[in-house]
Design a protein around this motif. Structure first.
Motif, PDB file in Angstrom:
ATOM      1  N   PRO A 204      25.732  11.572  54.162  1.00 36.96           N
ATOM      2  CA  PRO A 204      25.932  12.692  55.100  1.00 36.96           C
ATOM      3  C   PRO A 204      24.679  13.044  55.896  1.00 36.96           C
ATOM      4  CG  PRO A 204      26.942  13.185  52.983  1.00 36.96           C
ATOM      5  CD  PRO A 204      26.141  11.939  52.787  1.00 36.96           C
ATOM      6  N   LEU A 205      23.500  12.931  55.271  1.00 38.44           N
ATOM      7  CA  LEU A 205      22.255  13.226  55.985  1.00 38.44           C
ATOM      8  C   LEU A 205      22.023  12.213  57.100  1.00 38.44           C
ATOM      9  CD1 LEU A 205      19.628  14.775  56.335  1.00 38.44           C
ATOM     10  CD2 LEU A 205      18.607  13.341  54.548  1.00 38.44           C
ATOM     11  N   VAL A 206      22.227  10.933  56.807  1.00 38.58           N
ATOM     12  CA  VAL A 206      22.088   9.903  57.840  1.00 38.58           C
ATOM     13  C   VAL A 206      23.090  10.148  58.963  1.00 38.58           C
ATOM     14  CG1 VAL A 206      22.234   7.431  58.317  1.00 38.58           C
ATOM     15  CG2 VAL A 206      21.225   8.222  56.175  1.00 38.58           C
ATOM     16  N   THR A 207      24.304  10.548  58.600  1.00 39.19           N
ATOM     17  CA  THR A 207      25.331  10.836  59.605  1.00 39.19           C
ATOM     18  C   THR A 207      24.895  11.964  60.527  1.00 39.19           C
ATOM     19  OG1 THR A 207      27.059  10.163  58.039  1.00 39.19           O
ATOM     20  CG2 THR A 207      27.751  11.466  59.933  1.00 39.19           C
ATOM     21  N   LEU A 208      24.314  13.008  59.958  1.00 42.17           N
ATOM     22  CA  LEU A 208      23.856  14.137  60.762  1.00 42.17           C
ATOM     23  C   LEU A 208      22.815  13.716  61.790  1.00 42.17           C
ATOM     24  CD1 LEU A 208      23.874  17.196  61.264  1.00 42.17           C
ATOM     25  CD2 LEU A 208      22.107  17.401  59.497  1.00 42.17           C
ATOM     26  N   LEU A 209      21.873  12.875  61.367  1.00 44.25           N
ATOM     27  CA  LEU A 209      20.861  12.373  62.307  1.00 44.25           C
ATOM     28  C   LEU A 209      21.484  11.454  63.341  1.00 44.25           C
ATOM     29  CD1 LEU A 209      18.019  11.583  59.740  1.00 44.25           C
ATOM     30  CD2 LEU A 209      18.138  13.530  61.300  1.00 44.25           C
ATOM     31  N   TRP A 210      22.393  10.607  62.882  1.00 46.02           N
ATOM     32  CA  TRP A 210      22.974   9.583  63.737  1.00 46.02           C
ATOM     33  C   TRP A 210      23.856  10.189  64.826  1.00 46.02           C
ATOM     34  CZ3 TRP A 210      25.139   4.531  61.087  1.00 46.02           C
ATOM     35  CH2 TRP A 210      25.219   3.521  62.040  1.00 46.02           C
ATOM     36  N   VAL A 211      24.701  11.144  64.467  1.00 46.10           N
ATOM     37  CA  VAL A 211      25.633  11.712  65.433  1.00 46.10           C
ATOM     38  C   VAL A 211      24.909  12.482  66.526  1.00 46.10           C
ATOM     39  CG1 VAL A 211      26.028  13.952  64.311  1.00 46.10           C
ATOM     40  CG2 VAL A 211      27.879  12.878  65.604  1.00 46.10           C
ATOM     41  N   ASN A 212      23.669  12.874  66.266  1.00 43.88           N
ATOM     42  CA  ASN A 212      22.875  13.575  67.275  1.00 43.88           C
ATOM     43  C   ASN A 212      21.836  12.666  67.935  1.00 43.88           C
ATOM     44  OD1 ASN A 212      23.696  16.555  67.161  1.00 43.88           O
ATOM     45  ND2 ASN A 212      23.428  16.033  65.001  1.00 43.88           N
ATOM     46  N   SER A 213      22.047  11.359  67.791  1.00 44.17           N
ATOM     47  CA  SER A 213      21.156  10.376  68.415  1.00 44.17           C
ATOM     48  C   SER A 213      21.903   9.367  69.267  1.00 44.17           C
ATOM     49  CB  SER A 213      20.351   9.616  67.354  1.00 44.17           C
ATOM     50  OG  SER A 213      19.609  10.488  66.547  1.00 44.17           O
ATOM     51  N   HIS A 214      23.114   9.000  68.831  1.00 42.79           N
ATOM     52  CA  HIS A 214      23.816   7.905  69.515  1.00 42.79           C
ATOM     53  C   HIS A 214      25.295   7.937  69.148  1.00 42.79           C
ATOM     54  CE1 HIS A 214      23.810   3.349  70.685  1.00 42.79           C
ATOM     55  NE2 HIS A 214      24.206   4.121  71.672  1.00 42.79           N
ATOM     56  N   ALA A 215      26.124   7.526  70.086  1.00 42.20           N
ATOM     57  CA  ALA A 215      27.568   7.500  69.848  1.00 42.20           C
ATOM     58  C   ALA A 215      27.975   6.433  68.842  1.00 42.20           C
ATOM     59  CB  ALA A 215      28.312   7.284  71.162  1.00 42.20           C
ATOM     60  N   LEU A 216      27.087   5.496  68.541  1.00 40.02           N
ATOM     61  CA  LEU A 216      27.434   4.450  67.584  1.00 40.02           C
ATOM     62  C   LEU A 216      27.403   4.936  66.144  1.00 40.02           C
ATOM     63  CD1 LEU A 216      25.781   1.158  68.910  1.00 40.02           C
ATOM     64  CD2 LEU A 216      28.163   1.886  69.027  1.00 40.02           C
ATOM     65  N   PHE A 217      27.297   6.254  65.934  1.00 40.83           N
ATOM     66  CA  PHE A 217      27.415   6.781  64.577  1.00 40.83           C
ATOM     67  C   PHE A 217      28.743   6.366  63.950  1.00 40.83           C
ATOM     68  CE2 PHE A 217      29.832   9.904  66.935  1.00 40.83           C
ATOM     69  CZ  PHE A 217      30.837  10.297  66.054  1.00 40.83           C
ATOM     70  N   VAL A 218      29.699   6.028  64.795  1.00 36.35           N
ATOM     71  CA  VAL A 218      31.011   5.612  64.297  1.00 36.35           C
ATOM     72  C   VAL A 218      30.909   4.337  63.458  1.00 36.35           C
ATOM     73  CG1 VAL A 218      31.608   4.201  66.307  1.00 36.35           C
ATOM     74  CG2 VAL A 218      33.427   5.313  64.987  1.00 36.35           C
ATOM     75  N   LEU A 219      29.865   3.539  63.672  1.00 37.03           N
ATOM     76  CA  LEU A 219      29.700   2.322  62.873  1.00 37.03           C
ATOM     77  C   LEU A 219      29.488   2.652  61.396  1.00 37.03           C
ATOM     78  CD1 LEU A 219      27.394   0.180  65.195  1.00 37.03           C
ATOM     79  CD2 LEU A 219      29.871   0.025  64.899  1.00 37.03           C
ATOM     80  N   GLY A 220      28.777   3.727  61.119  1.00 37.45           N
ATOM     81  CA  GLY A 220      28.602   4.138  59.743  1.00 37.45           C
ATOM     82  C   GLY A 220      29.928   4.517  59.104  1.00 37.45           C
ATOM     83  N   THR A 262      30.351  13.869  54.768  1.00 40.82           N
ATOM     84  CA  THR A 262      30.103  12.998  55.925  1.00 40.82           C
ATOM     85  C   THR A 262      30.946  13.419  57.113  1.00 40.82           C
ATOM     86  OG1 THR A 262      29.564  11.134  54.472  1.00 40.82           O
ATOM     87  CG2 THR A 262      30.170  10.619  56.739  1.00 40.82           C
ATOM     88  N   VAL A 263      32.208  13.757  56.870  1.00 38.97           N
ATOM     89  CA  VAL A 263      33.079  14.217  57.958  1.00 38.97           C
ATOM     90  C   VAL A 263      32.549  15.520  58.553  1.00 38.97           C
ATOM     91  CG1 VAL A 263      35.381  15.080  58.511  1.00 38.97           C
ATOM     92  CG2 VAL A 263      35.122  13.057  57.065  1.00 38.97           C
ATOM     93  N   ILE A 264      32.115  16.432  57.688  1.00 38.27           N
ATOM     94  CA  ILE A 264      31.549  17.695  58.179  1.00 38.27           C
ATOM     95  C   ILE A 264      30.313  17.420  59.041  1.00 38.27           C
ATOM     96  CG2 ILE A 264      30.396  19.824  57.470  1.00 38.27           C
ATOM     97  CD1 ILE A 264      32.208  19.860  55.014  1.00 38.27           C
ATOM     98  N   ALA A 265      29.462  16.488  58.580  1.00 37.16           N
ATOM     99  CA  ALA A 265      28.244  16.147  59.329  1.00 37.16           C
ATOM    100  C   ALA A 265      28.568  15.625  60.721  1.00 37.16           C
ATOM    101  CB  ALA A 265      27.417  15.123  58.557  1.00 37.16           C
ATOM    102  N   CYS A 266      29.685  14.900  60.850  1.00 40.11           N
ATOM    103  CA  CYS A 266      30.078  14.370  62.158  1.00 40.11           C
ATOM    104  C   CYS A 266      30.318  15.493  63.171  1.00 40.11           C
ATOM    105  CB  CYS A 266      31.334  13.516  62.033  1.00 40.11           C
ATOM    106  SG  CYS A 266      31.099  11.947  61.201  1.00 40.11           S
ATOM    107  N   PHE A 267      30.820  16.622  62.695  1.00 35.77           N
ATOM    108  CA  PHE A 267      31.132  17.735  63.598  1.00 35.77           C
ATOM    109  C   PHE A 267      29.913  18.604  63.895  1.00 35.77           C
ATOM    110  CE2 PHE A 267      35.330  16.568  62.156  1.00 35.77           C
ATOM    111  CZ  PHE A 267      36.144  16.817  63.265  1.00 35.77           C
ATOM    112  N   LEU A 268      28.808  18.365  63.209  1.00 31.25           N
ATOM    113  CA  LEU A 268      27.601  19.157  63.431  1.00 31.25           C
ATOM    114  C   LEU A 268      26.799  18.589  64.590  1.00 31.25           C
ATOM    115  CD1 LEU A 268      26.509  19.887  59.753  1.00 31.25           C
ATOM    116  CD2 LEU A 268      27.907  21.285  61.284  1.00 31.25           C
ATOM    117  N   ASN A 269      27.411  18.572  65.755  1.00 32.18           N
ATOM    118  CA  ASN A 269      26.759  18.162  66.997  1.00 32.18           C
ATOM    119  C   ASN A 269      27.082  19.204  68.055  1.00 32.18           C
ATOM    120  OD1 ASN A 269      29.001  17.044  69.004  1.00 32.18           O
ATOM    121  ND2 ASN A 269      29.602  16.413  66.940  1.00 32.18           N
TER     122      ASN A 269
END
Length: 595
Positions: A204-220, A262-269
């Motif tokens: 979830p922590l990686v997801t939080l960083l990823w979703v606020n850096s690039h749209a390819l967070f979906v790969l995770g 992880t799902v919650i982290a995705c919405f934290l953008n």
């Protein structure tokens, strides 16, 4: 033997079953016999060797990625990062164009943009290039420890040569460089779950960083979905078909908790559900709209189409093909021995699908394939290179492999290969083989960016709008003049519509044919026309057309770009016609011909 003895033997066999590859999702599928492990690959003596090969590999990776800046998008990323820091908000609608100004802008890159803005302030372009190279080396370092845990360092280093070649072909200062690192960390966490199950809460922590850096967070999310699918398959298989049960250390409750977080982290953008759904917009461009974008944007072109047109002469494409073949073949001996790892098979299928869709996915395919290849070879080696137990005869194949593993030949041969690769980069031969005009160094590619033309067009009194071709140079104009001065179209395909792209191409075509009707469509409410900035490498036909059009005047020219103004505006600013000679032979034309 008595019946009692038989029962005792049977119970012993049940207590210590023979494990098979595939019990875990990543590298450590076949349980390691500590005695055999220590006799084959002694940990004390193995560590210095492993660090030596890893150091050589990472140094070579750093150097092949260390070449002058040449990607265009970095300039609008930098300007956006500057504006976010100045305004204290991310964009929600377009900031930089005058035709799509009312379109929503889902800028998930904002974290990357702030990062590169800070780096640019501290060290300019040189620090951006160095950071990009370090990021790629760090990605390979994490991937090294995420895969092939029982593979000798000399073999593993050679396995990573092809993936690094593929990755270096797209080693640019873009959000993708962070996505590759996040993906490697994601895979590292999964590889360590059998022994450290609580690491799953790093996802979830990686997801939080990823979703606020690039749209390819979906790969995770894709990797996690495949991991869960693997977990379910192992439960259903119940030890059949060569598939081992899931590891006992990871419970269903932990999977559910990590999944919810992880799902919650995705919405934290900043864009909430719009940010979560944004990857679908990008996927549409190289799936539904593939035919339109693939012929206009090089990175959207499918590798198979490129091969049909140009063959396999490109070093990076050839490496991708060879890597795909090797990774595919690495499954064969395991499947023959009924060693089935659903997770790796699903990974390879999913990321091969993405690679076949668009060349921009080459890097993520190479990273995943490199890890899958190392894991498969690691399992195969554990099955093959084992010392026979007392009373067991050693086969010729196993003896040959064991003797080779215990010899110095394997280390020396691999070291020679890596040293040769290092030397080829330092001497310049490596980039010559690549055929893209790259050289080892820092700074910017010579005459690559239209800085002078953009600054000239941003002077007081000049039009506050510009039509820039190619669209990559629009990012340079935005960096120097935006958002007060705006462009017609730029490279942000997540903002500019398909219809705008088509209109942009029609204007360029009419410029080339020396037509005049297109200009009136670009007038503002006061009847003013924009400045026309044309790249000397990609827009030569447009330049020739406007040079022969009496309604337009060339007011600036260097080896990178030309600036045209309509005669009325040029007269108002008292700008005379300039010499077009610098436009004739720009340095970048040699690079274009080599492609």
């Amino acid at each position: 033997m008595s019946r009692k003895g038989k029962k005792s033997s049977s119970r012993t066999e049940k207590r210590v079953p023979e494990k098979t590859a595939g019990s875990g999702p990543a590298a450590a599928d076949i349980p390691e016999d500590r005695n055999r492990q220590s006799s084959l690959f002694p940990r004390v003596s193995r560590l210095p060797v492993e660090l030596s090969f890893l150091s050589l590999l990472l140094l070579w990776t750093f150097l092949v990625a260390c070449f002058p800046l040449r990607n265009m998008d970095i300039w609008w990323h930098l300007r956006t990062g500057q504006l976010i820091l100045e305004r204290g908000t991310v964009p929600y609608f377009d900031w930089f164009t005058f035709i799509d100004y009312d379109r929503p802008w889902i800028d998930l890159h904002w974290g990357f943009q702030i990062l590169v803005t800070w780096l640019y302030r501290w060290g300019g372009v040189d620090l951006l290039v160095l950071t990009k190279s370090c990021c790629l080396a760090l990605t390979i370092g994490v991937a090294w420890y995420a895969s092939g845990r029982s593979l000798p360092a000399c073999w593993k280093a050679l396995c990573w040569v092809l993936p690094v070649v593929c990755l270096s072909g797209r080693s640019v200062v873009r959000p993708e460089m962070l996505s590759l690192l996040y993906l490697a960390v994601w895979m590292y966490v999964i590889s360590r779950l059998p022994t450290h199950p609580r690491l799953i809460y790093l996802i979830p922590l990686v997801t939080l960083l990823w979703v606020n850096s690039h749209a390819l967070f979906v790969l995770g999310l894709v990797v996690s979905g495949l991991f869960v699918t693997d977990f379910v398959i192992r439960i259903l298989a119940q030890g059949r078909f060569g598939i081992d049960p899931p590891d006992d250390s990871l419970s269903v409750i932990m999977l559910v908790r990590a999944g919810v977080l992880t799902v919650i982290a995705c919405f934290l953008n900043p864009y909430f559900e719009q940010g979560v759904l944004f990857p679908l917009t990008l996927y549409e461009k190289f799936s539904v709209d593939q035919a339109f974008y693939s012929v206009r944007v090089g990175e959207f072109q499918r590798p198979l189409d490129f091969i049909r047109q140009n063959g396999l002469g490109n070093l990076f494409l050839l490496s991708q093909v060879l890597l795909a073949i090797l990774t595919f073949c690495s499954f064969i001996p395991l499947l023959k021995s009924r060693r089935v790892n659903p997770f790796r098979i699903l990974l390879f299928i999913a990321f091969t699908h993405l690679a076949l869709k668009a060349s921009r996915n080459t890097a993520i395919f190479a990273l995943i394939s490199g890890m899958v290849l190392c894991d498969n070879l690691s399992d195969w080696l554990r099955m093959t290179v084992t010392r026979p137990t007392r009373g067991q005869k050693e086969t010729g194949t196993r003896r040959s492999l064991r003797l080779f593993d215990e010899s110095l030949l394997k280390n020396g041969s691999s070291a020679v290969v890596l040293l040769f690769l290092l030397l080829s980069v330092i001497t310049g031969y490596w980039h010559a083989w690549g055929g893209e005009g790259k050289v080892l160094g820092l700074g910017e590619q010579e005459a690559w960016y239209a800085h002078a033309a953009s600054k000239f067009a941003g002077q007081p009194g000049m039009p506050d709008r510009a039509f820039v071709s190619n669209n990559g140079q629009a990012a340079v104009y935005i960096f120097h003049n935006g958002p007060e001065r705006k462009v017609f179209f730029d490279g942000r395909l997540e903002v500019n519509s398909k219809e705008t792209f088509q209109l942009y191409e029609q204007f360029k075509q009419q410029m080339s044919f020396n037509s005049s009707g297109w200009a009136y469509l670009l007038e503002d409410k006061e009847g003013h026309l924009p400045a026309i900035i044309l790249d000397s490498r990609y827009s030569r036909n447009e330049i020739n057309g406007l040079l022969n059009n009496p309604q337009w005047r060339l007011v600036f020219a260097d080896e990178t770009a030309a600036v045209f103004l309509d005669q009325k505006t040029a007269d108002r600013l008292k700008l005379t016609v300039v010499d077009p000679t610098p436009l004739i032979s720009p340095p970048g034309m040699k690079i274009l011909k080599s492609k």
